[in-house]
Structures are given as C-alpha cells and as structure tokens.
Design an enzyme around this catalytic site. Structure first.
Site, short mmCIF file in Angstrom:
data_model
loop_
_atom_site.label_atom_id
_atom_site.label_comp_id
_atom_site.label_asym_id
_atom_site.label_seq_id
_atom_site.Cartn_x
_atom_site.Cartn_y
_atom_site.Cartn_z
NE ARG A 1 -3.56 0.20 -0.01
CZ ARG A 1 -4.63 0.62 0.69
NH1 ARG A 1 -5.15 -0.16 1.62
NH2 ARG A 1 -5.17 1.79 0.46
NE ARG B 1 16.85 -5.77 13.36
CZ ARG B 1 16.18 -5.69 14.49
NH1 ARG B 1 15.26 -6.59 14.78
NH2 ARG B 1 16.42 -4.73 15.36
CG LEU C 1 10.43 -1.54 12.02
CD1 LEU C 1 11.38 -0.97 13.07
CD2 LEU C 1 11.05 -2.72 11.30
CG HIS D 1 5.43 1.08 15.43
ND1 HIS D 1 4.05 1.03 15.30
CD2 HIS D 1 5.92 0.29 14.43
CE1 HIS D 1 3.73 0.27 14.28
NE2 HIS D 1 4.85 -0.19 13.74
CE LYS E 1 -2.68 0.14 12.14
NZ LYS E 1 -2.72 -1.24 12.64
#
Length: 328
Positions: free
Chosen positions: A22, A41, A77, A82, A100
């Site tokens: 998105r 990573r 993440l 966050h 969020k």
C-alpha cells in the site's frame, strides 16, 4: 529538508508487507519525496524492495540511521518496535513517519514528542484513512446540518481470525486487537468528537493460549454528552465503518479504514424517512498522507503531528487500563 527545498530524502526502516502493498506504490507517485535507502535485517529483502521501488539497499536499521543523505524515515515495523526505532531516528536528527500505533503508552508518546520538539523534527503517526476524501464528505454533511445535531457515533473495525503465525498474535511484538484494529475506531472518535473524551466503559476479550486480546469494545463520552460506541477484534465477520447519528438522521460509511485507491466508497444518508446512497470518488489516501508529511516537514509543523500522536496514545492507554478483561 535540503536547503534548496528539493525532494524529501526518505529512508525505509523495515521492509514490511504492508509497506510493499500500500504505502510504497503511493509514495512512487510523488515528486515531493524520493526513496533514497531501504533497510532490512534481511539483505535479500532490502535488495528486493530497492529493486522494486528504488533507493539503495541497506543491511540493518543502524546503518540506515547513520547515513548522511537522509532527511526522514518511514517506520512500518511491528507495533512493539515503533516507539524504540522512532526514538532512535529522532536522536539521529531525522523526521519520522511511523505506522500506528506510534506508541502504546502515554509515557512512550511523551518521550517521542519531547525528542521531536527539542530537535525541531516532525514525528507523524500513519493513519491513512484520515486523509481519504470520504471522511471529508461525511464531515461536510455533518457541518451542514444534514442530520441535525450529532448525538452519538458508532465505529467498528473487525475481521475473521488471522493465520496462527500472524505477528498480531504475538504479545512480544505488540500484538492484540486493541493496538491493531481498535486504534482505528478510537481515532474516528477523536476525529469527530475531539480530544476531551472520557472512557466510561471498556472490555477486552483475551485468548488465554496466545496471551493477547482478540476483541474489545469501548464507550467514550465527550464533554457535551455525545457518546462514541467502539468495537474491534479478530473474531468477527468483516466490518470496517462508522455511523454518525444525529437528531434528524444518520450518516454512514461502510469501508472507512481500508479503502484501496480504486475503491468507490458509498456514503449512506438517512433523513426524513428516506435512505440515500451516494457514490463517492475513489481517492489515494496514502499518496495524500505522504504529501502532507512532506508539507509538515517543509513548513516545520512540529506541534500538530506530535499533539495528535500523544492524544491518541493517552486515549488508548486509558481504554487498556479501564477495560474489564474476560477470556474468549
């Protein structure tokens, strides 16, 4: 941003599937932002994203934050990461757009907003749905008095059970329905009723085997008595909408939180004993979100996004602390 007011140089901190589906396709439409570096990573995953969307692949989040060719980062993440990585990005002098919930507690939110203010940086929480034109259509009708005086709001976001391996079932990664689905109805309540909301009731249904909440509800009340009835979870049939109920009618949206760019929303207006369905135009909410993030950085609008982030975290925390917890 660069002194010549060129494009905002953005780094991607984490190669999440949501970002690939998105956010990044929307970002690619803009000239105000350029994707400069992509960090994971997993070096192979970073190369995959960079090959698809541009930017230089970087093996590791620390390496991304150490670069000197970035103005900002986007952080998609898992929820529990966050706040820590947003804090580290701010310490590195970078503006941050973070998925969020940006913070699960008021204390986390205060640390982030304080760091942003001290450094003159923008930290913005990504609620894409707020930037979709269908919210503006509902707001315009409400402001015009189409349903009289607003009396209550009902908002729900819920969906069927997720695959067993989904990270939203992992408490260590910030899983649970409140932090994943519940934050959308909560943000809707703030959107229409403001920030002076009292939590007058809440419940969370918990899955004992997984250690996370999988459903919940909350009743909020504003200073003038207008109420918000919120529902959310992972154990329901799909529901993704809200209703504004006034003294003379109702306004409803049935796909308020997950409208794709090509989706044609339908707004329902009930008044005078009639039901009218209005087809709205599709909208690119994530493109608008990235554009507004770039504008906030350009205009040095530090206070507005930080205030939104902090108010959201405080309300989520109050609901979690108030909720009666019951087994599923």
């Amino acid at each position: 941003m660069p002194e010549d007011r060129g494009p905002l140089r953005l780094g991607l901190l984490g190669c999440a599937g949501f970002a690939r589906r998105r956010a990044l396709p929307s970002l690619a439409r803009l000239t105000e932002i350029t994707l400069t570096a992509v960090a994971s990573r997993d070096a192979g995953r970073a190369k995959l994203f960079a090959g698809e969307f541009g930017g230089e692949p970087v093996a590791g989040y620390e390496e991304l934050l150490a670069r000197d060719d970035l103005d900002a980062v986007y952080v998609p993440l898992p929820a529990a990461l966050h706040a820590p990585w947003t804090g580290r990005a701010l310490e590195a002098g970078l503006h941050v757009l973070v998925e969020k919930p940006a913070a699960a507690t008021a204390a986390e939110a205060d640390r982030l907003t304080r760091a942003a203010r001290e450094r003159g940086l923008v930290v913005m929480e990504n609620f894409g749905f707020v930037h979709h034109a269908q919210q503006e259509a509902a707001r315009s009708l409400l402001d015009e008095g189409a349903i009289g005086e607003l009396r209550s709001l009902t908002a729900e976001f819920a969906f069927p059970p997720l695959p067993d391996t989904d990270i939203r079932y992992q408490p260590g990664l910030g899983g649970g329905a409140l932090l994943d689905a519940g934050v959308y109805p909560i943000r809707t309540a703030r959107l229409f009723l403001g920030d002076e909301l009292e939590v007058t009731g809440a419940s969370l249904r918990e899955d004992p085997g997984r250690g996370v909440d999988v459903a919940g509800a909350a009743l909020l009340t504003g200073p003038t008595g207008i109420s918000a009835h919120l529902g959310f979870g992972f154990v329901h049939s799909y529901r993704c909408g809200y209703t504004l109920w006034g003294s003379a009618g109702r306004i409803g949206l049935n796909r308020a939180y997950s409208a794709r760019d090509d989706f044609t929303p339908t707004l329902t207006l009930e008044r005078d004993g009639r039901v009218e369905e209005r087809r709205l135009v599709p909208d690119q909410q994530f493109t608008t979100l990235f554009r507004r993030f770039a504008a906030a950085v350009r205009d040095q609008d530090v206070a507005g996004p930080a205030h939104d982030l902090a108010q959201q975290a405080r309300l989520v925390e109050r609901i979690a602390a108030t909720a009666r917890r019951l087994p599923l």
